[in-house]
Motif scaffolding. Structure first.
Motif, mmCIF file in Angstrom:
data_model
loop_
_atom_site.group_PDB
_atom_site.id
_atom_site.type_symbol
_atom_site.label_atom_id
_atom_site.label_comp_id
_atom_site.label_asym_id
_atom_site.label_seq_id
_atom_site.Cartn_x
_atom_site.Cartn_y
_atom_site.Cartn_z
ATOM 1 N N SER A 1 0.854 -1.191 0.000
ATOM 2 C CA SER A 1 0.000 0.000 0.000
ATOM 3 C C SER A 1 0.886 1.236 0.000
ATOM 4 C CB SER A 1 -0.922 0.023 1.231
ATOM 5 O OG SER A 1 -0.189 0.303 2.399
ATOM 6 N N VAL A 2 0.300 2.368 -0.371
ATOM 7 C CA VAL A 2 1.064 3.615 -0.399
ATOM 8 C C VAL A 2 1.517 3.992 1.006
ATOM 9 C CG1 VAL A 2 0.925 6.092 -0.846
ATOM 10 C CG2 VAL A 2 -0.015 4.470 -2.500
ATOM 11 N N GLU A 3 0.627 3.832 1.976
ATOM 12 C CA GLU A 3 0.925 4.258 3.340
ATOM 13 C C GLU A 3 1.920 3.336 4.035
ATOM 14 O OE1 GLU A 3 -2.717 5.800 1.811
ATOM 15 O OE2 GLU A 3 -2.160 3.701 2.174
ATOM 16 N N ALA A 4 1.706 2.029 3.925
ATOM 17 C CA ALA A 4 2.517 1.065 4.668
ATOM 18 C C ALA A 4 3.668 0.492 3.865
ATOM 19 C CB ALA A 4 1.635 -0.077 5.175
ATOM 20 N N GLY A 5 3.735 0.783 2.575
ATOM 21 C CA GLY A 5 4.763 0.179 1.733
ATOM 22 C C GLY A 5 4.499 -1.304 1.573
ATOM 23 N N VAL A 6 5.531 -2.128 1.693
ATOM 24 C CA VAL A 6 5.355 -3.579 1.611
ATOM 25 C C VAL A 6 5.499 -4.155 3.014
ATOM 26 C CG1 VAL A 6 5.961 -3.906 -0.796
ATOM 27 C CG2 VAL A 6 7.774 -3.796 0.893
ATOM 28 N N SER A 7 4.676 -5.158 3.308
ATOM 29 C CA SER A 7 4.596 -5.625 4.691
ATOM 30 C C SER A 7 4.366 -7.123 4.765
ATOM 31 C CB SER A 7 3.470 -4.893 5.433
ATOM 32 O OG SER A 7 2.221 -5.118 4.790
#
Length: 276
Positions: A194-200
Motif C-alpha cells: 500500500s502507499v501508506e505502509a509500503g510492503v509488509s
C-alpha cells in the motif's frame, strides 16, 4: 464475471473471490446467474473458499474474511489462490533475470511460481530463504555425464534459519548469510502492499530478513498479484520508493495503478503491453 459453463473449479473460485473482495460481499443467487452454474456448485465453491480462510460464509452468500495483521496463512492455502495471475507475473518477471547473474528469491507462492520459469535461464546463482524455491531447482537440476551437474544448471544457496508457516527461513542465521552476499536482482514476494505502509508481512522475523535482502540487492523487483493491494501486515519492511519495479497482473484497479505510478520507478502489468 464470465458466464462460461465450462470454467474449471479453480477459475470459478478465483472469479468468486475477486467479486467478493471487489464488492465487499456477494449472494448465492447472483453468482448462479453470472456463472451459469447450479446453486449447489456455488455453495461448494463457497465452502472451499471458506476452508482456505479467504471468505466468510453468511446467510445467502459470502463476505471477505477480515484477517488480523498478524495472521499468516500456510503455503498450501496461499498457493491455491490467484494461480493464473501468478503464472502471468512469473513469466514477465523471469525476463528480468539475465543469464549468468546472481539473483535472490524470497519466500512466497509467487516466487515459487517464478522459480519454475527461471529454470531455463542458464548459469544463474540463486540465493533463497525458501525451502520450496530451493526444491524447484534441486528437482529440476538433473545430472550430466559422469554424474556432474547438468550444464547451465543454477547454483543454489539456501539460507539457514527458522521455518515460517509459508516455508521461508528467517531470523538471525538467515540475516547473517544474506548480509554477506550481493545480488544483481532480488525478486521479493510480499503479504501486502500500500502507499501508506509500503510492503509488509505479518511475521516480524521475516520482515527483518526481507530488509537484509533489500540491502544486498542492486535491483529490487516485487512480484505481487492484485489482491495484495491495500493489504497491510503487522510489519512494514520497505517503502515504495525503495522498490525498483512492481510486477503485478491485470486485475489491479486503475486507481491503484495511478497511485503506484506516482510512487514507483517501474510498474509492469503482466499480460499487457504497457509499462508505467
Amino acid at each position: 464475471m464470465s458466464d462460461n459453463q465450462n470454467l474449471l473449479a479453480e477459475q470459478r473460485r478465483a472469479l468468486i473471490l475477486d467479486e467478493v473482495r471487489r464488492r465487499g460481499g456477494v449472494r448465492v443467487n447472483e453468482l448462479t446467474r453470472r456463472l451459469n452454474v447450479s446453486d449447489m456448485t456455488v455453495r461448494r465453491d463457497l465452502d472451499a473458499l471458506a476452508r482456505q480462510g479467504v471468505i466468510e460464509k453468511v446467510h445467502g452468500g459470502a463476505v471477505p474474511l477480515v484477517e488480523a495483521s498478524t495472521h499468516e496463512p500456510g503455503f498450501e492455502a496461499k498457493s491455491a489462490l490467484e494461480q493464473g495471475a501468478k503464472e502471468d507475473i512469473s513469466r514477465a518477471a523471469a525476463r528480468m533475470a539475465a543469464p549468468g547473474s546472481a539473483i535472490a528469491l524470497s519466500g512466497g507462492t509467487t516466487t515459487y511460481a517464478l522459480a519454475q520459469h527461471l529454470l531455463d535461464v542458464p548459469d544463474l546463482t540463486v540465493v533463497t530463504n525458501s525451502v520450496r524455491v530451493a526444491d524447484v531447482f534441486h528437482t529440476a537440476q538433473g545430472t550430466g555425464s559422469g554424474g556432474a551437474p547438468r550444464a547451465g544448471a543454477a547454483t543454489v544457496v539456501l539460507t539457514g534459519g527458522v521455518r515460517t508457516p509459508s516455508d521461508s527461513l528467517v531470523g538471525p542465521v538467515a540475516d547473517q548469510a544474506i548480509r554477506s552476499l550481493h545480488f544483481d536482482v532480488l525478486f521479493l514476494g510480499v503479504h501486502g502492499i500500500s502507499v501508506e505502509a509500503g510492503v509488509s508481512t505479518p511475521n516480524l522475523a521475516e520482515a527483518e530478513t526481507n530488509r537484509q535482502f533489500i540491502r544486498s540487492a542492486r535491483r529490487v523487483v516485487v512480484v505481487a498479484d492484485h489482491t495484495k493491494w491495500g493489504t497491510v501486515g503487522l510489519s512494514s519492511f520497505a517503502r515504495l520508493d525503495e522498490i525498483d519495479t512492481l510486477v503485478t497482473d491485470g486485475g489491479l484497479p486503475d486507481e491503484a495503478r495511478a497511485e503506484m505510478a506516482e510512487h514507483l520507478p517501474g510498474l509492469v502489468v503482466a499480460g499487457e503491453d504497457d509499462t508505467v
